[in-house]
Design a protein around this motif. Structure first.
Motif, mmCIF file in Angstrom:
data_model
loop_
_atom_site.group_PDB
_atom_site.id
_atom_site.type_symbol
_atom_site.label_atom_id
_atom_site.label_comp_id
_atom_site.label_asym_id
_atom_site.label_seq_id
_atom_site.Cartn_x
_atom_site.Cartn_y
_atom_site.Cartn_z
ATOM 1 N N LYS A 13 8.427 -4.384 -0.078
ATOM 2 C CA LYS A 13 8.073 -3.559 -1.232
ATOM 3 C C LYS A 13 9.256 -3.486 -2.197
ATOM 4 C CE LYS A 13 4.249 -2.411 0.749
ATOM 5 N NZ LYS A 13 4.158 -1.125 1.421
ATOM 6 N N PRO A 14 9.002 -3.459 -3.495
ATOM 7 C CA PRO A 14 10.097 -3.249 -4.444
ATOM 8 C C PRO A 14 10.632 -1.832 -4.341
ATOM 9 C CG PRO A 14 7.980 -3.247 -5.573
ATOM 10 C CD PRO A 14 7.702 -3.655 -4.158
ATOM 11 N N LEU A 15 11.896 -1.682 -4.676
ATOM 12 C CA LEU A 15 12.502 -0.354 -4.630
ATOM 13 C C LEU A 15 11.903 0.518 -5.731
ATOM 14 C CD1 LEU A 15 16.276 -1.236 -4.102
ATOM 15 C CD2 LEU A 15 14.603 -0.559 -2.381
ATOM 16 N N PRO A 16 11.501 1.734 -5.427
ATOM 17 C CA PRO A 16 10.965 2.617 -6.468
ATOM 18 C C PRO A 16 12.054 3.033 -7.445
ATOM 19 C CG PRO A 16 11.198 3.801 -4.398
ATOM 20 C CD PRO A 16 11.504 2.373 -4.097
ATOM 21 N N GLN A 17 11.665 3.218 -8.684
ATOM 22 C CA GLN A 17 12.616 3.589 -9.723
ATOM 23 C C GLN A 17 12.571 5.079 -10.043
ATOM 24 O OE1 GLN A 17 14.967 1.081 -10.049
ATOM 25 N NE2 GLN A 17 14.744 1.106 -12.260
ATOM 26 N N THR A 18 11.379 5.597 -10.318
ATOM 27 C CA THR A 18 11.229 6.978 -10.760
ATOM 28 C C THR A 18 10.635 7.824 -9.642
ATOM 29 O OG1 THR A 18 9.030 6.527 -11.659
ATOM 30 C CG2 THR A 18 10.910 6.174 -13.121
ATOM 31 N N LEU A 19 10.559 9.129 -9.897
ATOM 32 C CA LEU A 19 9.954 10.041 -8.923
ATOM 33 C C LEU A 19 8.476 9.726 -8.725
ATOM 34 C CD1 LEU A 19 11.587 13.451 -9.964
ATOM 35 C CD2 LEU A 19 12.203 11.978 -8.048
ATOM 36 N N ALA A 20 7.814 9.302 -9.791
ATOM 37 C CA ALA A 20 6.397 8.942 -9.649
ATOM 38 C C ALA A 20 6.228 7.735 -8.736
ATOM 39 C CB ALA A 20 5.794 8.660 -11.027
ATOM 40 N N ASP A 21 7.142 6.781 -8.820
ATOM 41 C CA ASP A 21 7.077 5.632 -7.912
ATOM 42 C C ASP A 21 7.322 6.055 -6.470
ATOM 43 O OD1 ASP A 21 6.703 4.086 -10.148
ATOM 44 O OD2 ASP A 21 8.825 3.564 -10.346
ATOM 45 N N GLY A 22 8.269 6.958 -6.280
ATOM 46 C CA GLY A 22 8.545 7.424 -4.922
ATOM 47 C C GLY A 22 7.396 8.207 -4.318
ATOM 48 N N GLU A 23 6.638 8.912 -5.154
ATOM 49 C CA GLU A 23 5.497 9.670 -4.646
ATOM 50 C C GLU A 23 4.374 8.754 -4.155
ATOM 51 O OE1 GLU A 23 4.287 13.286 -4.459
ATOM 52 O OE2 GLU A 23 6.359 12.987 -3.857
ATOM 53 N N GLN A 24 4.351 7.509 -4.616
ATOM 54 C CA GLN A 24 3.293 6.588 -4.206
ATOM 55 C C GLN A 24 3.543 5.985 -2.827
ATOM 56 O OE1 GLN A 24 2.922 3.667 -7.275
ATOM 57 N NE2 GLN A 24 2.302 5.141 -8.847
ATOM 58 N N TYR A 25 4.725 6.160 -2.289
ATOM 59 C CA TYR A 25 5.001 5.655 -0.942
ATOM 60 C C TYR A 25 4.425 6.632 0.072
ATOM 61 C CZ TYR A 25 7.963 1.661 -1.969
ATOM 62 O OH TYR A 25 8.426 0.427 -2.362
ATOM 63 N N ARG A 26 3.223 6.352 0.504
ATOM 64 C CA ARG A 26 2.533 7.236 1.432
ATOM 65 C C ARG A 26 2.229 6.506 2.720
ATOM 66 N NH1 ARG A 26 0.872 11.806 -1.157
ATOM 67 N NH2 ARG A 26 0.931 11.752 -3.434
ATOM 68 N N ARG A 27 1.881 7.278 3.716
ATOM 69 C CA ARG A 27 1.601 6.715 5.041
ATOM 70 C C ARG A 27 0.363 5.836 4.992
ATOM 71 N NH1 ARG A 27 -1.959 7.732 8.842
ATOM 72 N NH2 ARG A 27 -2.790 9.493 7.673
ATOM 73 N N PRO A 28 0.463 4.589 5.498
ATOM 74 C CA PRO A 28 -0.740 3.743 5.550
ATOM 75 C C PRO A 28 -1.689 4.252 6.616
ATOM 76 C CG PRO A 28 1.094 2.658 6.635
ATOM 77 C CD PRO A 28 1.645 3.915 6.018
ATOM 78 N N PRO A 29 -2.974 3.959 6.513
ATOM 79 C CA PRO A 29 -3.935 4.419 7.518
ATOM 80 C C PRO A 29 -3.633 3.814 8.884
ATOM 81 C CG PRO A 29 -4.950 2.847 6.015
ATOM 82 C CD PRO A 29 -3.608 3.183 5.443
ATOM 83 N N LEU A 30 -3.845 4.601 9.925
ATOM 84 C CA LEU A 30 -3.517 4.155 11.278
ATOM 85 C C LEU A 30 -4.568 3.207 11.835
ATOM 86 C CD1 LEU A 30 -2.267 7.509 12.830
ATOM 87 C CD2 LEU A 30 -0.904 5.628 11.945
ATOM 88 N N GLY A 31 -5.859 3.461 11.586
ATOM 89 C CA GLY A 31 -6.903 2.654 12.186
ATOM 90 C C GLY A 31 -7.407 1.520 11.330
ATOM 91 N N ARG A 32 -7.011 1.451 10.078
ATOM 92 C CA ARG A 32 -7.512 0.425 9.173
ATOM 93 C C ARG A 32 -6.487 -0.683 9.016
ATOM 94 N NH1 ARG A 32 -8.548 1.394 2.704
ATOM 95 N NH2 ARG A 32 -9.032 -0.767 2.161
ATOM 96 N N ARG A 33 -6.910 -1.911 9.145
ATOM 97 C CA ARG A 33 -6.031 -3.063 9.009
ATOM 98 C C ARG A 33 -6.389 -3.814 7.735
ATOM 99 N NH1 ARG A 33 -2.676 -5.868 12.274
ATOM 100 N NH2 ARG A 33 -2.353 -8.089 11.837
ATOM 101 N N ARG A 34 -5.386 -4.010 6.887
ATOM 102 C CA ARG A 34 -5.634 -4.704 5.629
ATOM 103 C C ARG A 34 -5.917 -6.173 5.877
ATOM 104 N NH1 ARG A 34 -3.932 -2.167 0.963
ATOM 105 N NH2 ARG A 34 -3.700 -4.205 0.002
#
Length: 508
Positions: free
Chosen positions: A473-494
């Motif tokens: 993942k690219p490094l987040p720049q702003t606070l809004a970018d950092g807020e988008q780093y959330r936990r991926p779903p445990l049971g769903r596989r992309r």
């Protein structure tokens, strides 16, 4: 003929045909040229284009320059245990109490200084030069300290300056790397620190005084003051993008004009779309206060760093505590340093394949299981089994501590990356305070101390499940970018096997 009962047929008039088209051909509109097409909306500049701005060769040189000082920083940050090894390396007044008290003060100083917001406010380059200058000055003052009180104060200040150098280099190194290179560069820096700790032991055995030991770490830092020469070690482009430094960013744009390969690269046009100063993102304290996801990630990683740093001392001295004998200093020192080097190699082999969160969860689980086995089955384990589980726990805790710092730097935005990494490092230093405190108490109550850390380790395992994934993942720049780093779903596989926040494939 029609029957009389059938209704009469009514004929409706047909509509007139449309007028014929003119026979002369209508000239077709020319294909829109690239000059007549409207320009696409300009994107804000991102930190990833700095690789194109610097060039691959320049990038590798800067990464190497950020790794080299770790060899001598290990002398200053890891020399305190060696100072307690022999009384001839400290002033002759209250040697043992001064040694342990100095260790406590140094750890407190590291914990306070690591959270300093200077890299976020002054910039990476200025903070590095200030910290290097103070390290050299206080290093000289430590070597000429005539009294124990002056030695303690100067050693306190030297630890503060050394922590600033280490933190600034860590952040700058990570911001100079693209996602595929971040783990490799951090691993090389960690191995350089391990090499410095091993070299420190060899220098300590050959030194005749503690002044020479500390001088051997402070004197080489004068060479790195050359980083202040313009063009040798420039400012981090990611930090420049978030500050009103258009003059500095123009230097990166000149590199594009001087290189034909970079001039033809379309992705480099992001640098030309520089926003106005009024639209530049700045640190907003109300927005930071309401950034719940950032606070959650920082709390989990800080708590994990505290546990992993604190429990390492329990493993290194467990065998001696159980048998009632003091462990050999050289054996403990070499074991701890070797475990740190092995942990970095294992992280390099697994963290990019299995993800940061999965490997962190695995190592923290190993740390808790090793503690439970040692505490619950110590009466039934042989000497060999105790040694094996102690080494396993020490190895896994070292890997967890190292990965926590890297994880924090990858998911925290640039605008607060220095403060975030510093806070996690500070909590790790607070966890390490248990080592000199237990030495002051002559390891009295070690069993309860180990039980508390083991219980907290199991709690840290559950909290790691709340973390996002930062691999590729690219490094987040702003606070809004950092807020988008959330936990991926445990049971769903992309479908594309890429963690959360990845750009979806066009086929899907």
């Amino acid at each position: 003929m029609t029957s009389p009962d059938s209704p009469p047929l009514v004929s409706f008039p047909m509509p007139a045909p449309p007028p014929s088209l003119p026979s002369s051909p209508v000239p077709s509109s020319p294909a829109p040229s690239s000059s007549s097409m409207p320009a696409p909306p300009s994107l804000p500049p991102t930190g990833e284009v700095m690789v194109l701005a610097l060039g691959r060769k320049k990038q590798r040189v800067l990464i190497a320059l950020s790794i080299l000082p770790n060899l001598f920083l290990a002398f200053l940050l890891s020399s305190d245990p060696l100072l307690t090894l022999s009384p001839r390396w400290l002033p002759a007044i209250s040697v043992s109490s001064i040694s342990c008290f100095t260790l406590v003060l140094v750890e407190m100083c590291l914990s306070c200084t690591s959270a300093c917001p200077c890299p976020c406010r002054l910039g990476r380059s200025k903070t590095l030069l200030i910290s290097l200058t103070l390290s050299v000055v206080f290093g000289v003052l430590v070597c000429v300290s005539p009294y124990p009180s002056i030695f303690i104060v100067m050693r306190f200040c030297l630890a503060a300056a050394s922590a600033g150098v280490y933190l600034t280099l860590y952040i700058t190194r990570l911001e100079l790397c693209e996602p595929s290179l971040r783990l490799v560069a951090t691993m090389l820096a960690g191995l350089m620190t391990v090499a410095g700790e091993l070299l420190l032991l060899a220098v300590a055995l050959g030194c005749q005084s503690w002044r020479g030991l500390l001088g051997a770490g402070a004197a080489p830092l004068t060479l790195f003051l050359s980083y202040g020469v313009p063009g040798v070690f420039p400012e981090s482009p990611r930090w420049l993008l978030l500050s009103e430094r258009s003059a500095d960013m123009s230097a990166f744009g000149e590199r594009r004009n001087s290189s034909r390969e970079l001039r033809d690269d379309e992705s480099f046009t992001e640098l030309e779309a520089e926003p106005t100063p009024s639209s530049r993102p700045r640190l907003s304290f109300p927005e930071l206060f309401h950034s719940k996801n950032i606070w959650k990630n920082m709390f989990v990683l800080g708590f994990t760093s505290f546990i992993s740093h604190g429990i390492s001392h329990c493993y290194s001295s467990f065998r001696g505590d159980v048998r009632g004998t003091a462990p050999s200093f050289y054996w403990t020192y070499l074991l701890s340093v070797s475990a740190g080097g092995g942990a970095w190699l294992l992280l390099w082999a697994t963290a990019d394949r299995c993800g940061r969160r999965g490997i962190l969860l695995l190592f923290m689980t190993m740390t808790g299981l090793a503690s439970l086995i040692l505490l619950g089955l110590v009466e039934y384990l042989s000497e060999t089994a105790i040694t094996v589980f102690s080494v396993l726990g020490l190895f896994s805790s070292q890997a967890t501590a190292s990965l926590c710092i890297l994880f924090t730097a990858e998911i925290m935005p640039t605008v607060i990356r220095g403060c975030s990494v510093g806070a996690v490092l500070a909590l790790g230093c607070v966890g390490r305070l248990s080592s000199p405190i237990m030495d002051l108490r002559n390891h009295y109550g070690y069993f309860l101390h180990h039980v508390i850390y083991s219980s907290l380790a199991l709690l840290a395992v559950l909290s790691i499940l709340l973390l996002p994934e930062s691999k590729r993942k690219p490094l987040p720049q702003t606070l809004a970018d950092g807020e988008q780093y959330r936990r991926p779903p445990l049971g769903r596989r992309r479908r594309d096997n890429v963690p959360l926040l990845a750009t979806p494939n066009p086929e899907t």
